[in-house]
Design a protein around this motif. Structure first.
Motif, mmCIF file in Angstrom:
data_model
loop_
_atom_site.group_PDB
_atom_site.id
_atom_site.type_symbol
_atom_site.label_atom_id
_atom_site.label_comp_id
_atom_site.label_asym_id
_atom_site.label_seq_id
_atom_site.Cartn_x
_atom_site.Cartn_y
_atom_site.Cartn_z
ATOM 1 N N SER A 74 0.835 -1.195 0.000
ATOM 2 C CA SER A 74 0.000 0.000 0.000
ATOM 3 C C SER A 74 0.869 1.245 0.000
ATOM 4 O O SER A 74 2.085 1.170 0.120
ATOM 5 N N GLY A 75 0.204 2.379 -0.163
ATOM 6 C CA GLY A 75 0.903 3.645 -0.070
ATOM 7 C C GLY A 75 1.373 4.233 -1.377
ATOM 8 O O GLY A 75 2.092 5.225 -1.375
ATOM 9 N N TYR A 76 0.972 3.659 -2.510
ATOM 10 C CA TYR A 76 1.388 4.213 -3.795
ATOM 11 C C TYR A 76 0.386 5.260 -4.274
ATOM 12 O O TYR A 76 -0.817 5.029 -4.276
ATOM 13 N N ASP A 77 0.913 6.385 -4.693
ATOM 14 C CA ASP A 77 0.076 7.445 -5.231
ATOM 15 C C ASP A 77 -0.338 7.147 -6.662
ATOM 16 O O ASP A 77 -1.391 7.606 -7.113
ATOM 17 N N LEU A 78 0.495 6.382 -7.367
ATOM 18 C CA LEU A 78 0.210 6.042 -8.764
ATOM 19 C C LEU A 78 0.789 4.674 -9.077
ATOM 20 O O LEU A 78 1.944 4.397 -8.752
ATOM 21 N N VAL A 79 -0.021 3.816 -9.690
ATOM 22 C CA VAL A 79 0.444 2.525 -10.188
ATOM 23 C C VAL A 79 0.361 2.581 -11.709
ATOM 24 O O VAL A 79 -0.696 2.886 -12.267
ATOM 25 N N VAL A 80 1.485 2.301 -12.364
ATOM 26 C CA VAL A 80 1.572 2.384 -13.818
ATOM 27 C C VAL A 80 1.871 1.004 -14.381
ATOM 28 O O VAL A 80 2.841 0.372 -13.973
ATOM 29 N N THR A 81 1.031 0.538 -15.308
ATOM 30 C CA THR A 81 1.343 -0.689 -16.035
ATOM 31 C C THR A 81 1.909 -0.281 -17.387
ATOM 32 O O THR A 81 1.378 0.613 -18.045
ATOM 33 N N VAL A 82 3.015 -0.929 -17.781
ATOM 34 C CA VAL A 82 3.683 -0.584 -19.034
ATOM 35 C C VAL A 82 3.670 -1.753 -20.019
ATOM 36 O O VAL A 82 4.411 -1.759 -20.994
ATOM 37 N N CYS A 83 2.814 -2.726 -19.748
ATOM 38 C CA CYS A 83 2.755 -3.955 -20.534
ATOM 39 C C CYS A 83 1.288 -4.350 -20.709
ATOM 40 O O CYS A 83 0.558 -4.462 -19.724
ATOM 41 N N HIS A 101 -2.148 3.340 -17.511
ATOM 42 C CA HIS A 101 -1.590 2.320 -18.397
ATOM 43 C C HIS A 101 -1.042 2.990 -19.644
ATOM 44 O O HIS A 101 -1.752 3.744 -20.312
ATOM 45 N N ILE A 102 0.230 2.740 -19.919
ATOM 46 C CA ILE A 102 0.863 3.166 -21.166
ATOM 47 C C ILE A 102 1.700 1.978 -21.620
ATOM 48 O O ILE A 102 2.678 1.618 -20.976
ATOM 49 N N ALA A 103 1.300 1.359 -22.714
ATOM 50 C CA ALA A 103 2.001 0.169 -23.197
ATOM 51 C C ALA A 103 3.256 0.552 -23.978
ATOM 52 O O ALA A 103 3.237 1.468 -24.801
ATOM 53 N N PHE A 104 4.315 -0.181 -23.694
ATOM 54 C CA PHE A 104 5.556 -0.050 -24.440
ATOM 55 C C PHE A 104 5.934 -1.435 -24.952
ATOM 56 O O PHE A 104 5.647 -2.441 -24.312
ATOM 57 N N GLU A 105 6.588 -1.469 -26.097
ATOM 58 C CA GLU A 105 6.974 -2.738 -26.706
ATOM 59 C C GLU A 105 8.094 -3.389 -25.902
ATOM 60 O O GLU A 105 9.017 -2.715 -25.440
ATOM 61 N N ASP A 106 8.015 -4.693 -25.735
ATOM 62 C CA ASP A 106 9.059 -5.418 -25.010
ATOM 63 C C ASP A 106 10.287 -5.557 -25.910
ATOM 64 O O ASP A 106 10.225 -6.195 -26.960
ATOM 65 N N PRO A 107 11.422 -4.987 -25.499
ATOM 66 C CA PRO A 107 12.618 -5.070 -26.339
ATOM 67 C C PRO A 107 13.412 -6.361 -26.167
ATOM 68 O O PRO A 107 14.386 -6.598 -26.892
ATOM 69 N N GLU A 108 13.014 -7.213 -25.215
ATOM 70 C CA GLU A 108 13.786 -8.419 -24.920
ATOM 71 C C GLU A 108 14.015 -9.262 -26.177
ATOM 72 O O GLU A 108 13.095 -9.507 -26.954
ATOM 73 N N GLY A 109 15.259 -9.679 -26.359
ATOM 74 C CA GLY A 109 15.627 -10.523 -27.489
ATOM 75 C C GLY A 109 15.838 -9.761 -28.783
ATOM 76 O O GLY A 109 16.112 -10.355 -29.822
ATOM 77 N N LYS A 110 15.705 -8.453 -28.727
ATOM 78 C CA LYS A 110 15.874 -7.616 -29.925
ATOM 79 C C LYS A 110 17.202 -6.874 -29.837
ATOM 80 O O LYS A 110 17.831 -6.822 -28.771
ATOM 81 N N PRO A 111 17.620 -6.272 -30.940
ATOM 82 C CA PRO A 111 18.880 -5.513 -30.920
ATOM 83 C C PRO A 111 18.824 -4.335 -29.939
ATOM 84 O O PRO A 111 17.741 -3.879 -29.552
ATOM 85 N N ILE A 112 19.967 -3.845 -29.582
ATOM 86 C CA ILE A 112 20.086 -2.737 -28.630
ATOM 87 C C ILE A 112 19.250 -1.536 -29.061
ATOM 88 O O ILE A 112 18.726 -0.796 -28.220
ATOM 89 N N GLU A 113 19.073 -1.351 -30.355
ATOM 90 C CA GLU A 113 18.286 -0.217 -30.860
ATOM 91 C C GLU A 113 16.851 -0.248 -30.347
ATOM 92 O O GLU A 113 16.232 0.796 -30.135
ATOM 93 N N ALA A 114 16.307 -1.429 -30.116
ATOM 94 C CA ALA A 114 14.947 -1.552 -29.584
ATOM 95 C C ALA A 114 14.897 -1.032 -28.146
ATOM 96 O O ALA A 114 13.919 -0.388 -27.746
ATOM 97 N N TYR A 115 15.920 -1.282 -27.378
ATOM 98 C CA TYR A 115 15.992 -0.771 -26.009
ATOM 99 C C TYR A 115 16.118 0.747 -26.013
ATOM 100 O O TYR A 115 15.468 1.435 -25.223
#
Length: 137
Positions: A74-83, A101-115
């Protein structure tokens, strides 16, 4: 101090980057602190995540991949989901005043440019939204 929790699936890239960016760009300015967690934590941070944060000049030593059970319930002023996979399925946290909620693409397994791309997307989209929600209120 206001508190933000960022949640995604593995807590290895997106939520870690968001935590670091929020603390770096808004921590002192808005008197807030961000944590991050995964619903199925990987237990390690992608090395590319650490690389792009370091290139941005952001401290990474304190970052760790963890689950929701490692954080206060408890105690969070804002909970953000990014997935999109997590949106609506994470456990409701008692006392969370706002959710976002603001979705971002998962860069896992992709080139550094995705990160790099996701880091800049977060910097340009997420940081201003959190500033609006918590710093200008």
């Amino acid at each position: 101090m206001k508190r933000v929790l960022v949640i995604d699936t593995g807590n290895a890239a997106r939520s870690i980057m968001a935590e670091a960016l929020i603390n770096h760009y808004l921590g002192r300015v808005c008197d807030l602190h961000a944590d991050s967690a995964g619903v199925e934590p990987k237990g390690t941070i992608d090395r590319e995540t650490v690389m792009v944060l370091a290139e941005e000049g952001i401290e990474t030593e304190h970052l760790e991949s963890k689950g929701l059970d490692a954080l206060p319930k408890s105690g969070y002023d804002l909970v953000v989901t990014v997935c999109d996979n997590v949106k609506g399925i994470y456990p409701t946290l008692p006392g969370a005043k706002k959710e976002m909620h603001i979705a971002f693409e998962d860069p896992e397994g992709k080139p550094i440019e995705a990160y790099v791309r996701e880091l800049h997307q977060m910097k340009n989209l997420l940081i201003p939204r959190i500033r609006e929600e918590l710093c200008e209120a």
